[in-house]
Design an enzyme around this catalytic site. Structure first.
Site, PDB file in Angstrom:
ATOM      1  N   LYS A 113       0.863  -1.181   0.000  1.00  0.00           N
ATOM      2  CA  LYS A 113       0.000   0.000   0.000  1.00  0.00           C
ATOM      3  C   LYS A 113       0.898   1.228   0.000  1.00  0.00           C
ATOM      4  O   LYS A 113       1.719   1.406   0.910  1.00  0.00           O
ATOM      5  CB  LYS A 113      -0.890   0.020   1.248  1.00  0.00           C
ATOM      6  N   THR A 165      -3.912  -5.030   0.548  1.00  0.00           N
ATOM      7  CA  THR A 165      -3.289  -3.714   0.766  1.00  0.00           C
ATOM      8  C   THR A 165      -4.185  -2.825   1.619  1.00  0.00           C
ATOM      9  O   THR A 165      -3.694  -1.952   2.345  1.00  0.00           O
ATOM     10  CB  THR A 165      -2.966  -3.024  -0.568  1.00  0.00           C
ATOM     11  N   ARG A 187     -13.424  20.093  14.526  1.00  0.00           N
ATOM     12  CA  ARG A 187     -12.765  19.462  13.389  1.00  0.00           C
ATOM     13  C   ARG A 187     -11.386  20.081  13.186  1.00  0.00           C
ATOM     14  O   ARG A 187     -11.088  21.156  13.701  1.00  0.00           O
ATOM     15  CB  ARG A 187     -13.582  19.640  12.106  1.00  0.00           C
ATOM     16  N   GLN A 245     -14.940  30.109   4.832  1.00  0.00           N
ATOM     17  CA  GLN A 245     -15.259  31.437   4.322  1.00  0.00           C
ATOM     18  C   GLN A 245     -15.095  32.496   5.414  1.00  0.00           C
ATOM     19  O   GLN A 245     -14.577  33.586   5.168  1.00  0.00           O
ATOM     20  CB  GLN A 245     -16.693  31.470   3.779  1.00  0.00           C
ATOM     21  N   HIS A 251      -9.010  18.523   3.632  1.00  0.00           N
ATOM     22  CA  HIS A 251      -9.896  17.767   4.512  1.00  0.00           C
ATOM     23  C   HIS A 251      -9.133  16.729   5.332  1.00  0.00           C
ATOM     24  O   HIS A 251      -8.248  16.036   4.831  1.00  0.00           O
ATOM     25  CB  HIS A 251     -10.969  17.054   3.684  1.00  0.00           C
TER      26      HIS A 251
END
Length: 287
Positions: free
Chosen positions: A12, A57, A173, A214, A242
């Site tokens: 991988k 993988t 987040r 924004q 992200h």
């Protein structure tokens, strides 16, 4: 004619892992890229397609995330050894494991907060000058690829929801972006130092509790304009880098905002400008 299988391996490549270590209000970032390559009893899978000796993988990817949660990630050499030794000891068909790790360093943004970082590697400083025969001059300074991250202090909720919506609202987040900013000077005279404008951008990013990228964009532009009257307009392109929380429940592990998958695409792209109401017309397409 005799045909035989030559050297081979599988694995991988480039499993991106960002681990946030939370020491009270002080956070530490470990940002790495892990690639594994395994070899051993692979004759049958190549000749007949039997996968009995194959470690998928996808499992190798999951091991990276699970081991980061179980063992932590300190020195990358030690983490690579941990993975390589596991591959060879846990799976009889694997005789050799190659694990390569790249690490991307982050520096704490000094004097701002304990959870705001700027990535090593440095941004590219830019400028564009327009001048024509009528004596019109436009000077634009800027930077690209200023990679910044807040490991908390960012939310995203209250957006449009319909039958195609799968994104879950969040009140905590990771917010990360690679800033491209260009600021237009009000004239060709005195201009603020590049380092001081950059400092404004970092200050605003670190000090804004963000409900959207924004909102952060506007706060960064507003900080530059209110600090430096010589600047009349700031334009931004902010790709949303992200970071998705990895579901470790299939492995019997919790994940309280610690292990994330850093996705490079697709990504949200937030663009906009912040300008003074009395900003003079640029006279040029100044990008």
């Amino acid at each position: 004619m005799t045909v035989k299988l030559g050297p081979n391996r599988y694995g991988k490549a480039e499993t991106r892992l960002v681990r946030v270590v939370r020491d009270g209000t002080t956070h530490h970032i470990k940002d790495i890229n892990v690639s594994s390559a395994l070899s051993g009893d692979m004759e049958e899978v190549h000749r007949t397609g039997s996968n009995a000796a194959v470690l998928p993988t996808d499992t190798q990817k999951n091991l990276v995330y699970a081991f980061a949660r179980k063992h932590g990630v300190e020195e990358i050499e030690d983490f690579a050894l941990l993975l390589a030794r596991h591959y060879v000891s846990a799976y009889p068909s694997i005789h050799h494991a190659r694990v390569e790790i790249e690490e991307y360093a982050w520096n704490r943004i000094p004097g701002r907060s304990r959870h705001s970082f700027v990535r090593d590697g440095g941004e590219v400083r830019t400028c564009v000058v327009h001048h024509d025969g009528d004596g019109r001059t436009t000077v634009v300074s800027g930077l690209t690829d200023l990679v910044v991250l807040n490991s908390t202090g960012s939310e995203f909720h209250g957006y449009i929801v319909d039958e195609y919506t799968t994104l879950r609202p969040t009140t905590d987040r990771i917010l990360a972006t690679a800033v491209t900013a260009r600021w237009r000077h009000a004239g060709d005279g005195e201009r603020p130092p590049y380092a001081r404008v950059r400092e404004c951008l970092l200050d605003a990013f670190a000090q804004t509790h963000s409900l959207s990228l924004q909102q952060t964009l506007y706060a960064m532009g507003e900080r530059v304009l209110t600090t430096w009257p010589q600047v009349c307009e700031v334009r931004f392109a902010l790709p949303n880098k992200h970071h998705f929380l990895v579901d470790l429940s299939p492995f019997g592990l919790d994940n309280e905002n610690e292990v994330f998958y850093a996705a490079d695409r697709p990504y949200g792209l937030i663009e906009g400008s912040v300008l003074r109401e009395d900003a003079p017309d640029a006279g040029f397409a100044w990008e």
